[in-house]
Motif scaffolding. Structure first.
Motif, PDB file in Angstrom:
ATOM      1  N   LEU A 160       0.824  -1.211   0.000  1.00 21.36           N
ATOM      2  CA  LEU A 160       0.000   0.000   0.000  1.00 21.36           C
ATOM      3  C   LEU A 160       0.853   1.252   0.000  1.00 21.36           C
ATOM      4  O   LEU A 160       1.757   1.392   0.834  1.00 21.36           O
ATOM      5  N   ALA A 161       0.558   2.149  -0.938  1.00 25.37           N
ATOM      6  CA  ALA A 161       1.186   3.466  -0.934  1.00 25.37           C
ATOM      7  C   ALA A 161       0.201   4.534  -0.470  1.00 25.37           C
ATOM      8  O   ALA A 161       0.602   5.631  -0.076  1.00 25.37           O
ATOM      9  N   GLN A 162      -1.099   4.208  -0.511  1.00 26.79           N
ATOM     10  CA  GLN A 162      -2.167   5.125  -0.100  1.00 26.79           C
ATOM     11  C   GLN A 162      -3.144   4.387   0.805  1.00 26.79           C
ATOM     12  O   GLN A 162      -3.272   3.159   0.712  1.00 26.79           O
ATOM     13  N   PRO A 163      -3.851   5.123   1.667  1.00 25.95           N
ATOM     14  CA  PRO A 163      -4.835   4.458   2.532  1.00 25.95           C
ATOM     15  C   PRO A 163      -5.928   3.786   1.705  1.00 25.95           C
ATOM     16  O   PRO A 163      -6.235   4.212   0.584  1.00 25.95           O
ATOM     17  N   VAL A 179      -0.175  -6.910   5.524  1.00 29.62           N
ATOM     18  CA  VAL A 179      -0.202  -5.596   4.886  1.00 29.62           C
ATOM     19  C   VAL A 179       1.191  -5.000   4.962  1.00 29.62           C
ATOM     20  O   VAL A 179       1.807  -4.975   6.033  1.00 29.62           O
ATOM     21  N   HIS A 180       1.697  -4.531   3.824  1.00 26.62           N
ATOM     22  CA  HIS A 180       2.986  -3.857   3.760  1.00 26.62           C
ATOM     23  C   HIS A 180       2.756  -2.409   3.338  1.00 26.62           C
ATOM     24  O   HIS A 180       2.777  -2.089   2.154  1.00 26.62           O
ATOM     25  N   PRO A 181       2.536  -1.508   4.308  1.00 26.24           N
ATOM     26  CA  PRO A 181       2.236  -0.116   3.988  1.00 26.24           C
ATOM     27  C   PRO A 181       3.505   0.737   3.916  1.00 26.24           C
ATOM     28  O   PRO A 181       4.510   0.442   4.577  1.00 26.24           O
ATOM     29  N   HIS A 182       3.449   1.790   3.114  1.00 22.23           N
ATOM     30  CA  HIS A 182       4.498   2.806   3.171  1.00 22.23           C
ATOM     31  C   HIS A 182       4.534   3.374   4.591  1.00 22.23           C
ATOM     32  O   HIS A 182       3.517   3.369   5.304  1.00 22.23           O
ATOM     33  N   VAL A 183       5.690   3.875   4.998  1.00 24.54           N
ATOM     34  CA  VAL A 183       5.847   4.345   6.387  1.00 24.54           C
ATOM     35  C   VAL A 183       4.844   5.432   6.773  1.00 24.54           C
ATOM     36  O   VAL A 183       4.568   5.617   7.959  1.00 24.54           O
ATOM     37  N   PRO A 203       5.880  -2.408   7.621  1.00 21.91           N
ATOM     38  CA  PRO A 203       6.020  -1.154   6.867  1.00 21.91           C
ATOM     39  C   PRO A 203       7.325  -1.092   6.060  1.00 21.91           C
ATOM     40  O   PRO A 203       8.330  -1.693   6.411  1.00 21.91           O
ATOM     41  N   TYR A 204       7.267  -0.314   4.974  1.00 22.88           N
ATOM     42  CA  TYR A 204       8.434  -0.069   4.113  1.00 22.88           C
ATOM     43  C   TYR A 204       8.580   1.432   3.870  1.00 22.88           C
ATOM     44  O   TYR A 204       7.592   2.153   3.971  1.00 22.88           O
ATOM     45  N   THR A 205       9.697   1.950   3.451  1.00 20.46           N
ATOM     46  CA  THR A 205      11.031   1.500   3.755  1.00 20.46           C
ATOM     47  C   THR A 205      11.516   2.424   4.870  1.00 20.46           C
ATOM     48  O   THR A 205      11.505   3.637   4.723  1.00 20.46           O
ATOM     49  N   VAL A 206      11.949   1.847   5.990  1.00 16.07           N
ATOM     50  CA  VAL A 206      12.302   2.625   7.174  1.00 16.07           C
ATOM     51  C   VAL A 206      13.739   3.117   7.048  1.00 16.07           C
ATOM     52  O   VAL A 206      14.668   2.318   6.924  1.00 16.07           O
ATOM     53  N   LYS A 207      13.906   4.457   7.105  1.00 13.06           N
ATOM     54  CA  LYS A 207      15.212   5.062   6.880  1.00 13.06           C
ATOM     55  C   LYS A 207      15.637   6.007   8.003  1.00 13.06           C
ATOM     56  O   LYS A 207      16.737   6.556   7.953  1.00 13.06           O
ATOM     57  N   THR A 208      14.766   6.217   8.990  1.00 11.57           N
ATOM     58  CA  THR A 208      15.097   7.143  10.068  1.00 11.57           C
ATOM     59  C   THR A 208      14.915   6.471  11.423  1.00 11.57           C
ATOM     60  O   THR A 208      14.098   5.553  11.578  1.00 11.57           O
ATOM     61  N   PHE A 224      10.994  -3.062   6.605  1.00 16.50           N
ATOM     62  CA  PHE A 224      11.955  -3.174   5.511  1.00 16.50           C
ATOM     63  C   PHE A 224      12.945  -2.024   5.610  1.00 16.50           C
ATOM     64  O   PHE A 224      12.545  -0.863   5.751  1.00 16.50           O
ATOM     65  N   VAL A 225      14.246  -2.356   5.543  1.00 16.92           N
ATOM     66  CA  VAL A 225      15.300  -1.346   5.670  1.00 16.92           C
ATOM     67  C   VAL A 225      16.358  -1.570   4.594  1.00 16.92           C
ATOM     68  O   VAL A 225      16.528  -2.676   4.089  1.00 16.92           O
ATOM     69  N   ASN A 226      17.071  -0.501   4.263  1.00 13.79           N
ATOM     70  CA  ASN A 226      18.140  -0.586   3.267  1.00 13.79           C
ATOM     71  C   ASN A 226      19.475  -0.995   3.857  1.00 13.79           C
ATOM     72  O   ASN A 226      20.388  -1.389   3.123  1.00 13.79           O
TER      73      ASN A 226
END
Length: 237
Positions: A160-163, A179-183, A203-208, A224-226
């Motif tokens: 999911l990129a949007q609700p 469910v794999h939602p954007h952060v 959730p994807y992609t966690v960067k902070t 999900f992380v880089n």
């Protein structure tokens, strides 16, 4: 909270390459995420885009190229190393006998790749990877429904990129259990509600660091992380 290596350890290695995937294994990640496309000769390859232009020194669409064509380009050019575009079989071989979960994002949201769902199931069954080790995800939820109809024993996750309205009911309808939602897609309450009805949330992609702390507090199943080592350093209570 488990950590999945997004396209492998792409912070330090060319994304969706065997070197990036091996780095995830070496870093003791809990899972690996990889993007699956299909060549014109029916081979399943791991690359993010529908074209090879961004991540290799070649040009063209994956769907119009054979595996032999794709093997001739360098997928490590951005890191000034030599890398091949890997096949799904190569990644399955790496993961076999490990505890790694393998998240395969089926990239049918732009290029449909007729028959890719059947091909995916066939390859995984032939490679004898345990069912519980595999997660299918996609932004094309028709693909998820097809996979669920073909092989309901595999976990399917809605990207999911949007609700989305009444997400829990929607997941039940298409046969998704995760469910794999954007952060930024779901609120804290929405994530907690999904957990209450038994849905897995990654959730994807966690960067902070704040996002890592937020999702750990909420008790999501994985992120999900880089960069696995970075995430581990800031995920320890």
């Amino acid at each position: 909270m488990k950590l999945f290596a997004h396209r492998g350890v792409m912070a330090h290695h060319p994304e969706n390459t065997m070197t990036a995937f091996r780095a995830a294994l070496d870093a003791q990640s809990d899972g690996i995420e990889a993007d699956v496309h299909m060549t014109k000769d029916g081979k399943l390859v791991l690359i993010h885009d529908e074209t090879i232009d961004r991540t290799t020194d070649g040009h063209g669409q994956v769907a119009t190229m054979g595996l032999s064509d794709l093997r001739r380009v360098n997928a490590g050019v951005k890191f000034e190393v030599e890398e091949k575009i890997p096949t799904l079989e190569e990644l399955l071989e790496l993961c076999r006998g490990t505890s790694l979960r393998l998240n395969l994002e089926v990239k049918t949201d732009i290029e449909r790749y007729p028959g890719i769902e059947e091909r995916l199931i066939d390859v995984i069954v032939n490679q004898r990877l345990p069912v519980e080790q595999v997660v299918f995800s996609s932004f094309n939820h028709t693909t998820l429904n097809r996979l669920n109809q073909l092989a309901p024993e595999f976990e399917c996750a809605v990207l999911l990129a949007q609700p989305l309205y009444d997400l829990a009911a929607y997941c039940e309808k298409i046969g998704a259990t995760a469910v794999h939602p954007h952060v930024r897609t779901l609120t804290d309450d929405e994530i907690l509600q999904l957990h209450q009805v038994g849905l897995v949330v990654r959730p994807y992609t966690v960067k902070t660091v704040p996002d890592l702390e937020r999702f750990r507090r909420l008790g999501v199943d994985a992120v999900f992380v880089n960069d696995i080592e970075w995430a581990k350093a800031y995920s320890t209570p």
